[in-house]
Design a protein around this motif. Structure first.
Motif, PDB file in Angstrom:
ATOM      1  N   VAL A  64       0.547   4.628   5.923  1.00  0.00           N
ATOM      2  CA  VAL A  64       0.365   3.994   4.612  1.00  0.00           C
ATOM      3  C   VAL A  64       0.956   4.818   3.478  1.00  0.00           C
ATOM      4  N   SER A  65       1.185   6.094   3.699  1.00  0.00           N
ATOM      5  CA  SER A  65       1.765   6.929   2.633  1.00  0.00           C
ATOM      6  C   SER A  65       3.259   6.703   2.469  1.00  0.00           C
ATOM      7  N   GLN A  66       3.872   5.951   3.385  1.00  0.00           N
ATOM      8  CA  GLN A  66       5.319   5.698   3.354  1.00  0.00           C
ATOM      9  C   GLN A  66       5.572   4.249   2.938  1.00  0.00           C
ATOM     10  N   VAL A 111      -4.496   7.930  -2.166  1.00  0.00           N
ATOM     11  CA  VAL A 111      -4.109   7.276  -3.422  1.00  0.00           C
ATOM     12  C   VAL A 111      -2.805   6.495  -3.258  1.00  0.00           C
ATOM     13  N   LYS A 112      -1.752   7.178  -2.857  1.00  0.00           N
ATOM     14  CA  LYS A 112      -0.477   6.481  -2.706  1.00  0.00           C
ATOM     15  C   LYS A 112      -0.545   5.438  -1.603  1.00  0.00           C
ATOM     16  N   GLY A 113      -1.332   5.723  -0.551  1.00  0.00           N
ATOM     17  CA  GLY A 113      -1.485   4.745   0.526  1.00  0.00           C
ATOM     18  C   GLY A 113      -2.077   3.442   0.031  1.00  0.00           C
ATOM     19  N   ALA A 114      -3.117   3.539  -0.794  1.00  0.00           N
ATOM     20  CA  ALA A 114      -3.716   2.329  -1.358  1.00  0.00           C
ATOM     21  C   ALA A 114      -2.734   1.637  -2.297  1.00  0.00           C
ATOM     22  N   TYR A 115      -2.055   2.416  -3.139  1.00  0.00           N
ATOM     23  CA  TYR A 115      -1.045   1.848  -4.036  1.00  0.00           C
ATOM     24  C   TYR A 115       0.034   1.108  -3.250  1.00  0.00           C
ATOM     25  N   ASN A 116       0.540   1.728  -2.180  1.00  0.00           N
ATOM     26  CA  ASN A 116       1.593   1.097  -1.395  1.00  0.00           C
ATOM     27  C   ASN A 116       1.155  -0.265  -0.854  1.00  0.00           C
ATOM     28  N   CYS A 117      -0.076  -0.344  -0.392  1.00  0.00           N
ATOM     29  CA  CYS A 117      -0.573  -1.608   0.157  1.00  0.00           C
ATOM     30  C   CYS A 117      -0.792  -2.644  -0.943  1.00  0.00           C
ATOM     31  N   LEU A 118      -1.289  -2.207  -2.092  1.00  0.00           N
ATOM     32  CA  LEU A 118      -1.419  -3.120  -3.226  1.00  0.00           C
ATOM     33  C   LEU A 118      -0.045  -3.614  -3.674  1.00  0.00           C
ATOM     34  N   PHE A 119       0.902  -2.703  -3.744  1.00  0.00           N
ATOM     35  CA  PHE A 119       2.273  -3.027  -4.156  1.00  0.00           C
ATOM     36  C   PHE A 119       2.877  -4.092  -3.246  1.00  0.00           C
ATOM     37  N   ALA A 120       2.595  -3.990  -1.951  1.00  0.00           N
ATOM     38  CA  ALA A 120       3.161  -4.933  -0.985  1.00  0.00           C
ATOM     39  C   ALA A 120       2.370  -6.231  -0.896  1.00  0.00           C
ATOM     40  N   ALA A 121       1.047  -6.155  -1.042  1.00  0.00           N
ATOM     41  CA  ALA A 121       0.199  -7.325  -0.798  1.00  0.00           C
ATOM     42  C   ALA A 121       0.087  -8.258  -1.995  1.00  0.00           C
ATOM     43  N   VAL A 122      -0.012  -7.706  -3.203  1.00  0.00           N
ATOM     44  CA  VAL A 122      -0.264  -8.550  -4.377  1.00  0.00           C
ATOM     45  C   VAL A 122       0.790  -9.651  -4.542  1.00  0.00           C
TER      46      VAL A 122
END
Length: 253
Positions: A64-66, A111-122
């Protein structure tokens, strides 16, 4: 009530502990579950258990960090109704004993892992709306001894939850967080065994008593709250954090 039939749910870190409990429960409630997991073998075991029970599950091996890996996983999933940002790591230390490498690692995953998933999912949710649950912690709300980097990361999760909830009201995307106290997972058992060999029972009891209710939470209890927050019954709930802490925040004196 609390049916997820017809919904596609993505759970990060769904191969073990809290994430596994959420994946199993969501599948039982009718969701098509997609597990994003660094440990693909653990993710596959969870998916196999879901399928054996008659549910639908898929595994996407990703760190998730990538961001590139995360975006590729969501592109393969296609559309998303539910996201649970559960993947995370712990760290023990004060600001003086937290190395730069340790701090960066916690930030990258939590932090970045959650951001990455939000960035992709929203963007995939905007057409039909959706529900997001982020796993924060009591560490986002109270001072915990020797949890500097971990507290930083969970405070960020809480703040991101509020930001996403506010920004996507018009897109019918709800975003909430859960702040557990100590939950009895394989991680806890491993931590005790590694750091307190020969004193496992004593330390387990001590950690259990740190919650005023006198015990640790269970992954199933976290999963049940996540289910409510992701269900249509919680359609009027957004921008909220739910302490699931056995009274830790309000009753610990």
């Amino acid at each position: 009530m609390f049916s997820l039939t017809g919904k596609r749910a993505v759970i990060t870190g769904g191969g073990s502990g809290i994430g596994r409990a959420i994946a199993l429960l969501f599948a039982r409630q009718g969701a098509e579950v997609h597990i994003i997991e660094l440990n693909a073998e653990a993710g596959q075991q969870a998916a196999d258990e879901i399928r054996q029970a008659g549910g639908r599950a898929h595994v996407h091996a990703a760190d998730v960090s990538q961001q590139a890996q995360v975006v590729a996983a969501f592109q393969a999933i296609g559309w998303v109704d539910v996201l649970v940002n559960n993947a995370g790591i712990a760290h023990v230390g004060t600001v003086e004993t937290t190395s730069e490498a340790d701090f960066d690692r916690v930030y990258q995953v939590n932090v970045k892992g959650a951001y990455n998933c939000l960035f992709a999912a929203v963007p995939l949710m905007k057409a039909q709306g959706g529900a997001i649950v982020n796993l924060a912690s009591i560490a986002a709300h109270v001072g915990l001894t020797d949890r500097f980097a971990y507290s930083m990361s969970k405070g960020a999760i809480f703040a991101m939850t509020l930001s996403v909830a506010r920004d996507y009201l018009s897109s019918n995307i709800r975003c909430n967080s859960i702040s557990p106290a100590r939950v009895h997972t394989p991680f806890v058992d491993g931590f005790i065994a590694k750091n307190y060999a020969g004193r496992e029972a004593e330390i387990f009891e001590k950690l259990s008593r740190s919650q005023p209710i006198g015990r640790m939470g269970t992954p199933a209890e976290v999963a049940t709250l996540a289910l409510y927050l992701c269900s249509d019954e919680a359609g009027f709930v957004t921008g909220c954090d739910y302490p699931l802490d056995g009274g830790f925040i309000t009753l610990n004196t």
